[in-house]
Design a protein around this motif. Structure first.
Motif, PDB file in Angstrom:
ATOM      1  N   LYS A  86      26.492  -4.571  79.484  1.00 58.29           N
ATOM      2  CA  LYS A  86      25.334  -5.461  79.645  1.00 58.29           C
ATOM      3  C   LYS A  86      25.492  -6.719  78.808  1.00 58.29           C
ATOM      4  CE  LYS A  86      22.165  -1.691  80.599  1.00 58.29           C
ATOM      5  NZ  LYS A  86      21.172  -0.800  80.003  1.00 58.29           N
ATOM      6  N   LEU A  87      25.903  -6.540  77.552  1.00 62.38           N
ATOM      7  CA  LEU A  87      26.106  -7.690  76.673  1.00 62.38           C
ATOM      8  C   LEU A  87      27.151  -8.637  77.253  1.00 62.38           C
ATOM      9  CD1 LEU A  87      25.950  -9.239  73.871  1.00 62.38           C
ATOM     10  CD2 LEU A  87      27.892  -7.797  73.233  1.00 62.38           C
ATOM     11  N   LEU A  88      28.304  -8.103  77.628  1.00 59.99           N
ATOM     12  CA  LEU A  88      29.402  -8.939  78.098  1.00 59.99           C
ATOM     13  C   LEU A  88      29.039  -9.703  79.363  1.00 59.99           C
ATOM     14  CD1 LEU A  88      32.378  -6.479  77.546  1.00 59.99           C
ATOM     15  CD2 LEU A  88      31.832  -8.500  76.181  1.00 59.99           C
ATOM     16  N   SER A  89      28.477  -9.008  80.337  1.00 56.78           N
ATOM     17  CA  SER A  89      28.170  -9.679  81.598  1.00 56.78           C
ATOM     18  C   SER A  89      27.064 -10.721  81.435  1.00 56.78           C
ATOM     19  CB  SER A  89      27.827  -8.661  82.690  1.00 56.78           C
ATOM     20  OG  SER A  89      26.795  -7.808  82.280  1.00 56.78           O
ATOM     21  N   HIS A  94      31.846 -19.144  69.876  1.00 56.18           N
ATOM     22  CA  HIS A  94      32.939 -18.222  70.187  1.00 56.18           C
ATOM     23  C   HIS A  94      33.175 -17.240  69.043  1.00 56.18           C
ATOM     24  CE1 HIS A  94      35.006 -21.129  73.264  1.00 56.18           C
ATOM     25  NE2 HIS A  94      33.960 -20.498  73.794  1.00 56.18           N
ATOM     26  N   GLU A  95      33.204 -17.762  67.825  1.00 59.36           N
ATOM     27  CA  GLU A  95      33.455 -16.906  66.654  1.00 59.36           C
ATOM     28  C   GLU A  95      32.372 -15.845  66.498  1.00 59.36           C
ATOM     29  OE1 GLU A  95      33.656 -19.855  63.588  1.00 59.36           O
ATOM     30  OE2 GLU A  95      35.758 -20.336  64.002  1.00 59.36           O
ATOM     31  N   LEU A  96      31.141 -16.237  66.673  1.00 65.10           N
ATOM     32  CA  LEU A  96      30.030 -15.277  66.560  1.00 65.10           C
ATOM     33  C   LEU A  96      30.117 -14.207  67.644  1.00 65.10           C
ATOM     34  CD1 LEU A  96      27.106 -17.732  65.712  1.00 65.10           C
ATOM     35  CD2 LEU A  96      28.173 -16.058  64.170  1.00 65.10           C
ATOM     36  N   PHE A  97      30.494 -14.609  68.838  1.00 61.59           N
ATOM     37  CA  PHE A  97      30.629 -13.645  69.926  1.00 61.59           C
ATOM     38  C   PHE A  97      31.750 -12.648  69.635  1.00 61.59           C
ATOM     39  CE2 PHE A  97      32.573 -12.366  73.974  1.00 61.59           C
ATOM     40  CZ  PHE A  97      31.519 -11.652  74.503  1.00 61.59           C
ATOM     41  N   VAL A  98      32.887 -13.142  69.179  1.00 64.85           N
ATOM     42  CA  VAL A  98      34.014 -12.249  68.866  1.00 64.85           C
ATOM     43  C   VAL A  98      33.607 -11.272  67.770  1.00 64.85           C
ATOM     44  CG1 VAL A  98      36.347 -12.153  67.874  1.00 64.85           C
ATOM     45  CG2 VAL A  98      35.812 -13.813  69.672  1.00 64.85           C
ATOM     46  N   ARG A  99      32.913 -11.765  66.770  1.00 65.39           N
ATOM     47  CA  ARG A  99      32.444 -10.887  65.690  1.00 65.39           C
ATOM     48  C   ARG A  99      31.524  -9.800  66.261  1.00 65.39           C
ATOM     49  NH1 ARG A  99      29.496 -14.030  61.511  1.00 65.39           N
ATOM     50  NH2 ARG A  99      31.543 -14.946  61.210  1.00 65.39           N
ATOM     51  N   ARG A 100      30.632 -10.199  67.139  1.00 64.34           N
ATOM     52  CA  ARG A 100      29.689  -9.233  67.719  1.00 64.34           C
ATOM     53  C   ARG A 100      30.420  -8.179  68.551  1.00 64.34           C
ATOM     54  NH1 ARG A 100      24.495 -10.988  71.389  1.00 64.34           N
ATOM     55  NH2 ARG A 100      23.471  -8.975  71.399  1.00 64.34           N
TER      56      ARG A 100
END
Length: 152
Positions: free
Chosen positions: A105-108, A79-85
Motif C-alpha cells: 500500500k505504501l509503495l503503490s 528520496h532520502e526520506l522515502f528510502v529511509r522509510r
C-alpha cells in the motif's frame, strides 16, 4: 491486486518512465510473494526493489542537477526520506514482522503521488535540457570537418 500502470503516470521522459514501470514490476512481485506467503521471496524482492529504486533516484537526481532544476535538493531529500522509510520496513521484515500488505500500500500510493507531484515539477527543466543537449550535438555534428567538406 496488481498495480496497473496508468498512462497518466508517464512523465514524457522515456528513460524515467521505463524506470518507473520497472519499479511497478517490483511492487507487483512483492505483492505476489506476499500473497504466496513466501518470506524469502519477499526479502529478495525488497532488496532488489530498494537497490533499483536507489539507482533510479540517483539517475533522476543527476538529470535534475544537469538541468539546473531549482528544487533538486528538496527533491533529493524526499528520496532520502522515502528510502529511509522503506528500509525500516525491510528491517521489520528481517525481524519477522509481516509487512507485505502494508508495504504494498505504501509503495503503490507513494509512487503515484511522487510521480504526479514531485516528478511532474522537474519534467519541463529536464526536457528543456535534453533538447538543448541534442541541438548542441547536432550543431557540432553539422560543423564537423566531414560535413564542411561536403558542403563545398
Amino acid at each position: 491486486m496488481p498495480f496497473i500502470w496508468n498512462p497518466d503516470l508517464d512523465t514524457g521522459i522515456d528513460v524515467i518512465d521505463q524506470q518507473h514501470r520497472r519499479i511497478v514490476d517490483y511492487i507487483n512481485a512483492l505483492e505476489i510473494a506476499n500473497a504466496a506467503g513466501d518470506r524469502d521471496e519477499i526479502g529478495r524482492t525488497l532488496d532488489d526493489l530498494v537497490d533499483y529504486t536507489v539507482s533510479h533516484f540517483a539517475f533522476e537526481e543527476s538529470l535534475q542537477e544537469e538541468a539546473g532544476y531549482t528544487f533538486c535538493k528538496p527533491h533529493k531529500r524526499v528520496h532520502e526520506l522515502f528510502v529511509r522509510r522503506v528500509n525500516e520496513y525491510v528491517e521489520r521484515h528481517r525481524l519477522g514482522d509481516d509487512v507485505g500488505s502494508e508495504l504494498y500500500k505504501l509503495l503503490s500510493t507513494w509512487l503515484v503521488n511522487h510521480i504526479k507531484r514531485d516528478d511532474a515539477d522537474y519534467v519541463a527543466a529536464v526536457k528543456a535540457n535534453m533538447i538543448g543537449i541534442i541541438a548542441e550535438k547536432r550543431q557540432r555534428k553539422d560543423n564537423g570537418w566531414l560535413s564542411r567538406f561536403f558542403r563545398r
